[in-house]
Design an enzyme around this catalytic site. Structure first.
Site, PDB file in Angstrom:
ATOM      1  N   SER A 148      -2.372   3.126   8.218  1.00  0.00           N
ATOM      2  CA  SER A 148      -3.325   4.308   7.457  1.00  0.00           C
ATOM      3  C   SER A 148      -4.121   4.541   8.823  1.00  0.00           C
ATOM      4  O   SER A 148      -4.683   3.628   9.736  1.00  0.00           O
ATOM      5  CB  SER A 148      -3.906   3.435   6.384  1.00  0.00           C
ATOM      6  OG  SER A 148      -5.000   4.151   6.065  1.00  0.00           O
ATOM      7  N   TYR A 162      -8.065  -3.732   3.093  1.00  0.00           N
ATOM      8  CA  TYR A 162      -7.240  -2.752   3.331  1.00  0.00           C
ATOM      9  C   TYR A 162      -6.779  -2.426   4.506  1.00  0.00           C
ATOM     10  O   TYR A 162      -5.930  -2.600   5.202  1.00  0.00           O
ATOM     11  CB  TYR A 162      -7.108  -1.710   2.162  1.00  0.00           C
ATOM     12  CG  TYR A 162      -6.203  -0.612   2.371  1.00  0.00           C
ATOM     13  CD1 TYR A 162      -5.035  -0.658   2.047  1.00  0.00           C
ATOM     14  CD2 TYR A 162      -6.646   0.650   3.122  1.00  0.00           C
ATOM     15  CE1 TYR A 162      -4.162   0.473   2.253  1.00  0.00           C
ATOM     16  CE2 TYR A 162      -5.918   1.658   3.272  1.00  0.00           C
ATOM     17  CZ  TYR A 162      -4.432   1.368   2.910  1.00  0.00           C
ATOM     18  OH  TYR A 162      -3.696   2.568   2.941  1.00  0.00           O
TER      19      TYR A 162
HETATM   20  P1  NAP Z   1       1.194   5.318  -4.224  1.00  0.00           P
HETATM   21  O1  NAP Z   1       1.393   6.473  -4.534  1.00  0.00           O
HETATM   22  O2  NAP Z   1       0.333   4.194  -4.638  1.00  0.00           O
HETATM   23  O3  NAP Z   1       2.709   4.515  -4.042  1.00  0.00           O
HETATM   24  C1  NAP Z   1       2.858   3.217  -4.078  1.00  0.00           C
HETATM   25  C2  NAP Z   1       4.420   2.904  -3.973  1.00  0.00           C
HETATM   26  O4  NAP Z   1       4.300   1.381  -3.557  1.00  0.00           O
HETATM   27  C3  NAP Z   1       4.990   2.928  -5.613  1.00  0.00           C
HETATM   28  O5  NAP Z   1       6.113   3.194  -5.424  1.00  0.00           O
HETATM   29  C4  NAP Z   1       4.747   1.420  -5.964  1.00  0.00           C
HETATM   30  O6  NAP Z   1       5.631   1.208  -6.919  1.00  0.00           O
HETATM   31  C5  NAP Z   1       5.149   0.653  -4.674  1.00  0.00           C
HETATM   32  N1  NAP Z   1       4.142  -0.689  -4.936  1.00  0.00           N
HETATM   33  C6  NAP Z   1       3.087  -1.036  -5.253  1.00  0.00           C
HETATM   34  N2  NAP Z   1       3.110  -2.406  -5.314  1.00  0.00           N
HETATM   35  C7  NAP Z   1       3.923  -2.986  -4.773  1.00  0.00           C
HETATM   36  C8  NAP Z   1       4.591  -4.058  -4.447  1.00  0.00           C
HETATM   37  N3  NAP Z   1       3.613  -5.259  -4.502  1.00  0.00           N
HETATM   38  N4  NAP Z   1       5.776  -4.157  -4.101  1.00  0.00           N
HETATM   39  C9  NAP Z   1       6.526  -3.220  -3.896  1.00  0.00           C
HETATM   40  N5  NAP Z   1       6.217  -1.984  -4.154  1.00  0.00           N
HETATM   41  C10 NAP Z   1       5.059  -1.739  -4.544  1.00  0.00           C
HETATM   42  O7  NAP Z   1       0.892   4.935  -2.559  1.00  0.00           O
HETATM   43  P2  NAP Z   1       0.968   6.325  -1.579  1.00  0.00           P
HETATM   44  O8  NAP Z   1      -0.351   6.859  -1.492  1.00  0.00           O
HETATM   45  O9  NAP Z   1       2.318   7.177  -1.578  1.00  0.00           O
HETATM   46  O10 NAP Z   1       1.185   5.208  -0.123  1.00  0.00           O
HETATM   47  C11 NAP Z   1       2.208   4.795   0.260  1.00  0.00           C
HETATM   48  C12 NAP Z   1       1.948   4.147   1.675  1.00  0.00           C
HETATM   49  O11 NAP Z   1       1.006   4.920   2.392  1.00  0.00           O
HETATM   50  C13 NAP Z   1       0.992   2.718   1.641  1.00  0.00           C
HETATM   51  O12 NAP Z   1       1.218   1.947   2.274  1.00  0.00           O
HETATM   52  C14 NAP Z   1      -0.590   3.209   1.603  1.00  0.00           C
HETATM   53  O13 NAP Z   1      -1.238   2.082   2.088  1.00  0.00           O
HETATM   54  C15 NAP Z   1      -0.143   4.345   2.746  1.00  0.00           C
HETATM   55  N6  NAP Z   1      -1.345   5.299   3.078  1.00  0.00           N
HETATM   56  C16 NAP Z   1      -1.620   6.081   1.958  1.00  0.00           C
HETATM   57  C17 NAP Z   1      -2.692   6.879   2.239  1.00  0.00           C
HETATM   58  C18 NAP Z   1      -3.121   7.825   1.060  1.00  0.00           C
HETATM   59  O14 NAP Z   1      -4.117   8.555   1.042  1.00  0.00           O
HETATM   60  N7  NAP Z   1      -2.380   8.037  -0.155  1.00  0.00           N
HETATM   61  C19 NAP Z   1      -3.441   7.017   3.192  1.00  0.00           C
HETATM   62  C20 NAP Z   1      -2.835   6.218   4.408  1.00  0.00           C
HETATM   63  C21 NAP Z   1      -1.862   5.455   4.209  1.00  0.00           C
HETATM   64  P3  NAP Z   1       5.182   1.176  -8.510  1.00  0.00           P
HETATM   65  O15 NAP Z   1       4.550   2.413  -9.003  1.00  0.00           O
HETATM   66  O16 NAP Z   1       6.505   0.846  -9.375  1.00  0.00           O
HETATM   67  O17 NAP Z   1       4.273  -0.004  -8.513  1.00  0.00           O
END
Ligand code: NAP
Length: 253
Positions: A148, A162
């Site tokens: 991130s 985080y």
């Molecule tokens: P998201 O929409 O919240 O999706 C998270 C995913 O991870 C879901 O499939 C969820 O499954 C799964 N998950 C949650 N807890 C888990 C656990 N303990 N074990 C295994 N799977 C788990 O997140 P996203 O925004 O797509 O983010 C994906 C990645 O990008 C993350 O690493 C996040 O830190 C990074 N990121 C995101 C952003 C942003 O702005 N969105 C920015 C920078 C980095 P369930 O729904 O079944 O729980």
């Protein structure tokens, strides 16, 4: 256009049921991998992504796996082995928590974030290397770690814990890339900025992507598909000399 579904082997994508992970699963399947995606709580969301991929004529299946449980990570890779040769691993699943200062953080919150965002990806990378490395008789492959922009911005007043966990992911990418560079495995990191996913509402800030847009040089949040495209490029032969790289996908932020 993919003319030979599954020809590239198996891609394992953690957290492939929503957001960046689901966009990556769809793109990986389109690019020719058989996809094994994981979820943690919402099976219905995982089924929907798998159906989308299968309806396009490509291969996908899913398994429940908690990144914080070593036995789940082992089971995830065993399920992948049944689909074919694992040639790609995307460590995407990650969690943050509600907006807090460091002097408000609790040990249980910090422990969960480190277990899911750091220990899980490190252990899962070990599983991937044991399958892909030429040292272990594998055919090589690619690993992409989802970090991130918080790792370089620190997320003050939001979630420094985080941000620190994502700093560890950057370092994992650099170290692992060098460790296995001569074993047929390329390892790279993507650092998304503010991406329009459900992550923000789950952390109690549903309007974060919209509210923060003015702080982003491009004046908008990113879309999950824009991150997915970079991940697929890093896994592809187009990126054949790229390892240990950290790619910012943050609209200039
Ligand atoms: P998201 O929409 O919240 O999706 C998270 C995913 O991870 C879901 O499939 C969820 O499954 C799964 N998950 C949650 N807890 C888990 C656990 N303990 N074990 C295994 N799977 C788990 O997140 P996203 O925004 O797509 O983010 C994906 C990645 O990008 C993350 O690493 C996040 O830190 C990074 N990121 C995101 C952003 C942003 O702005 N969105 C920015 C920078 C980095 P369930 O729904 O079944 O729980």
């Amino acid at each position: 256009m993919n003319t030979d579904p599954g020809a590239r082997g198996v891609a394992v994508i953690t957290g492939g049921s929503r957001g960046i992970g689901s966009a990556t699963a769809v793109a990986a399947a389109h690019a020719g991998w058989s996809v094994l995606l994981t979820y943690q709580h919402d099976e219905h969301a995982a089924v929907k992504v798998v159906e989308t991929i299968q309806n396009a004529g490509n291969h996908a299946s899913y398994i429940r796996a908690d990144m914080a449980k070593d036995q789940d990570l082992a089971a995830m890779f065993e399920a992948a082995d049944e689909l074919g040769t694992v040639t790609a691993f995307i460590a995407n699943a990650g969690v943050a928590a509600s907006q807090s200062r460091v002097d408000e953080l609790t040990p249980s919150r910090i422990a969960e974030i480190l277990a899911v965002n750091v220990a899980g990806p490190i252990l899962a990378c070990g599983q991937a290397v044991r399958r892909m490395s030429t040292l272990h008789g594998g055919v090589g492959g690619g690993i992409v770690l989802v970090s991130s922009a918080a790792s370089r911005l620190g997320a003050p007043g939001e979630y420094v814990d985080y941000a620190a966990s994502k700093g560890a992911i950057d370092t994992l990418g650099i170290g692992l890339a060098r460790e296995v560079a001569n074993e047929g495995i390329r390892v790279n990191v993507v650092r998304p900025g503010i991406i329009d996913t459900e992550m923000h509402s789950r952390n109690g800030r549903p309007d974060r992507a919209e509210k923060m847009a003015h702080t982003i040089p491009m004046q908008r949040a990113g879309q999950p598909e824009e991150v997915a495209a970079s991940i697929i490029w890093l896994l592809s032969n187009e990126a054949s000399y790229c390892t240990g790289g950290i790619l910012d996908i943050a609209g200039g932020r």
